[in-house]
Structure formats: C-alpha cells, structure tokens
Design a protein around this motif. Structure first.
Motif, PDB file in Angstrom:
ATOM      1  N   UNK A  81      47.792  89.636  39.572  1.00 23.26           N
ATOM      2  CA  UNK A  81      46.406  90.012  39.839  1.00 23.26           C
ATOM      3  C   UNK A  81      45.570  88.787  40.187  1.00 23.26           C
ATOM      4  N   UNK A  82      45.759  87.702  39.466  1.00 22.19           N
ATOM      5  CA  UNK A  82      44.994  86.480  39.739  1.00 22.19           C
ATOM      6  C   UNK A  82      45.340  85.918  41.113  1.00 22.19           C
ATOM      7  N   UNK A  83      46.621  85.951  41.473  1.00 24.43           N
ATOM      8  CA  UNK A  83      47.025  85.434  42.786  1.00 24.43           C
ATOM      9  C   UNK A  83      46.402  86.269  43.899  1.00 24.43           C
ATOM     10  N   UNK A  84      46.349  87.562  43.700  1.00 24.17           N
ATOM     11  CA  UNK A  84      45.834  88.453  44.734  1.00 24.17           C
ATOM     12  C   UNK A  84      44.307  88.430  44.805  1.00 24.17           C
ATOM     13  N   UNK A  85      43.649  88.488  43.654  1.00 24.95           N
ATOM     14  CA  UNK A  85      42.197  88.600  43.613  1.00 24.95           C
ATOM     15  C   UNK A  85      41.474  87.249  43.622  1.00 24.95           C
ATOM     16  N   UNK A  86      41.960  86.314  42.819  1.00 26.86           N
ATOM     17  CA  UNK A  86      41.264  85.024  42.655  1.00 26.86           C
ATOM     18  C   UNK A  86      42.286  83.884  42.644  1.00 26.86           C
ATOM     19  N   UNK A  87      42.834  83.507  43.789  1.00 25.26           N
ATOM     20  CA  UNK A  87      43.844  82.442  43.804  1.00 25.26           C
ATOM     21  C   UNK A  87      43.296  81.098  43.323  1.00 25.26           C
ATOM     22  N   UNK A  88      41.979  80.902  43.425  1.00 25.72           N
ATOM     23  CA  UNK A  88      41.399  79.636  42.966  1.00 25.72           C
ATOM     24  C   UNK A  88      41.536  79.473  41.451  1.00 25.72           C
ATOM     25  N   UNK A  89      41.652  80.576  40.717  1.00 21.89           N
ATOM     26  CA  UNK A  89      41.871  80.473  39.270  1.00 21.89           C
ATOM     27  C   UNK A  89      43.225  79.846  38.965  1.00 21.89           C
ATOM     28  N   UNK A  90      44.242  80.228  39.722  1.00 24.05           N
ATOM     29  CA  UNK A  90      45.565  79.637  39.513  1.00 24.05           C
ATOM     30  C   UNK A  90      45.574  78.162  39.888  1.00 24.05           C
ATOM     31  N   UNK A  91      44.848  77.814  40.945  1.00 25.03           N
ATOM     32  CA  UNK A  91      44.761  76.402  41.343  1.00 25.03           C
ATOM     33  C   UNK A  91      44.077  75.590  40.256  1.00 25.03           C
ATOM     34  N   UNK A  92      43.000  76.113  39.717  1.00 22.71           N
ATOM     35  CA  UNK A  92      42.286  75.410  38.644  1.00 22.71           C
ATOM     36  C   UNK A  92      43.158  75.280  37.402  1.00 22.71           C
ATOM     37  N   UNK A  93      43.891  76.331  37.074  1.00 16.63           N
ATOM     38  CA  UNK A  93      44.776  76.282  35.912  1.00 16.63           C
ATOM     39  C   UNK A  93      45.876  75.246  36.110  1.00 16.63           C
ATOM     40  N   UNK A  94      46.413  75.175  37.316  1.00 14.15           N
ATOM     41  CA  UNK A  94      47.459  74.194  37.588  1.00 14.15           C
ATOM     42  C   UNK A  94      46.915  72.768  37.464  1.00 14.15           C
ATOM     43  N   UNK A  95      45.726  72.524  37.990  1.00 11.83           N
ATOM     44  CA  UNK A  95      45.118  71.194  37.870  1.00 11.83           C
ATOM     45  C   UNK A  95      44.845  70.842  36.413  1.00 11.83           C
ATOM     46  N   UNK A  96      44.380  71.819  35.639  1.00 12.64           N
ATOM     47  CA  UNK A  96      44.129  71.604  34.218  1.00 12.64           C
ATOM     48  C   UNK A  96      45.427  71.219  33.497  1.00 12.64           C
ATOM     49  N   UNK A  97      46.508  71.931  33.800  1.00  9.20           N
ATOM     50  CA  UNK A  97      47.804  71.611  33.180  1.00  9.20           C
ATOM     51  C   UNK A  97      48.289  70.222  33.583  1.00  9.20           C
ATOM     52  N   UNK A  98      48.100  69.862  34.853  1.00 10.77           N
ATOM     53  CA  UNK A  98      48.533  68.541  35.308  1.00 10.77           C
ATOM     54  C   UNK A  98      47.753  67.430  34.593  1.00 10.77           C
ATOM     55  N   UNK A  99      46.467  67.628  34.428  1.00  9.44           N
ATOM     56  CA  UNK A  99      45.667  66.618  33.702  1.00  9.44           C
ATOM     57  C   UNK A  99      46.101  66.531  32.240  1.00  9.44           C
ATOM     58  N   UNK A 100      46.424  67.670  31.649  1.00  6.60           N
ATOM     59  CA  UNK A 100      46.910  67.681  30.272  1.00  6.60           C
ATOM     60  C   UNK A 100      48.228  66.939  30.133  1.00  6.60           C
ATOM     61  N   UNK A 101      49.128  67.144  31.092  1.00  4.57           N
ATOM     62  CA  UNK A 101      50.414  66.446  31.074  1.00  4.57           C
ATOM     63  C   UNK A 101      50.193  64.946  31.209  1.00  4.57           C
ATOM     64  N   UNK A 102      49.288  64.547  32.096  1.00  2.00           N
ATOM     65  CA  UNK A 102      48.979  63.123  32.253  1.00  2.00           C
ATOM     66  C   UNK A 102      48.395  62.540  30.974  1.00  2.00           C
ATOM     67  N   UNK A 103      47.520  63.287  30.304  1.00  2.00           N
ATOM     68  CA  UNK A 103      46.914  62.807  29.059  1.00  2.00           C
ATOM     69  C   UNK A 103      47.982  62.622  27.980  1.00  2.00           C
ATOM     70  N   UNK A 104      48.918  63.541  27.898  1.00  2.00           N
ATOM     71  CA  UNK A 104      50.001  63.415  26.913  1.00  2.00           C
ATOM     72  C   UNK A 104      50.850  62.190  27.235  1.00  2.00           C
TER      73      UNK A 104
END
Length: 84
Positions: free
Chosen positions: A6-29
C-alpha cells in the motif's frame, strides 16, 4: 507486507524516507562502535538491509505486474460482454 504494498502504491516517498532513516541509523551504530568492528558491523547491516529492500521491491513489482494483467483481462471481459 500489505502495508509495504500500500505504501509503495499510494505514498512511495514514505518508503524512501524510511530507507534513509534506516541508513542513518546503521551509520550511527557503525560510528558508535570503535574500529575495526564498527565498519564491519555497518557493512553487514547495509548488506542485509539492501537484500531485504531488494526483495520487497521485487515482490511489489511482480505484484503490480500481476494485478495489472488481471485488471486488463477484467476490462477486456467487460468490453466483450457489452459488445455481445
């Protein structure tokens, strides 16, 4: 999984933001753990995360193709019924 679709179809920018958030978290760790283990752990997390995102993306693309084919067949069937 339905939420991802649903997120990919309706709001793909949410998945992009989530991916960036995860990448920053991985970098912080990775930055919080001293070398040589920090960069190693960061690399492992990135590889695992990349594989997961790739699988989700492939699943969504296949699902969209399948649903598009079903929708096209449905429309073709409706046109055919109206024409007869």
């Amino acid at each position: 999984m339905a939420a991802h679709v649903a997120a990919f179809y309706e709001k793909p920018e949410l998945l992009t933001s989530a991916q960036r958030f995860l990448q920053r978290g991985i970098e912080a760790i990775g930055d919080a753990i001293p070398p040589p283990w920090g960069p190693r752990i960061e690399f492992v997390f990135r590889e695992i995360g990349g594989l997961i995102w790739l699988q989700i993306t492939m699943f969504v693309l296949v699902l969209r193709v399948v649903l598009s084919i079903i929708a096209a067949m449905w429309r073709f069937g409706l046109r055919r019924e109206r024409g007869l």
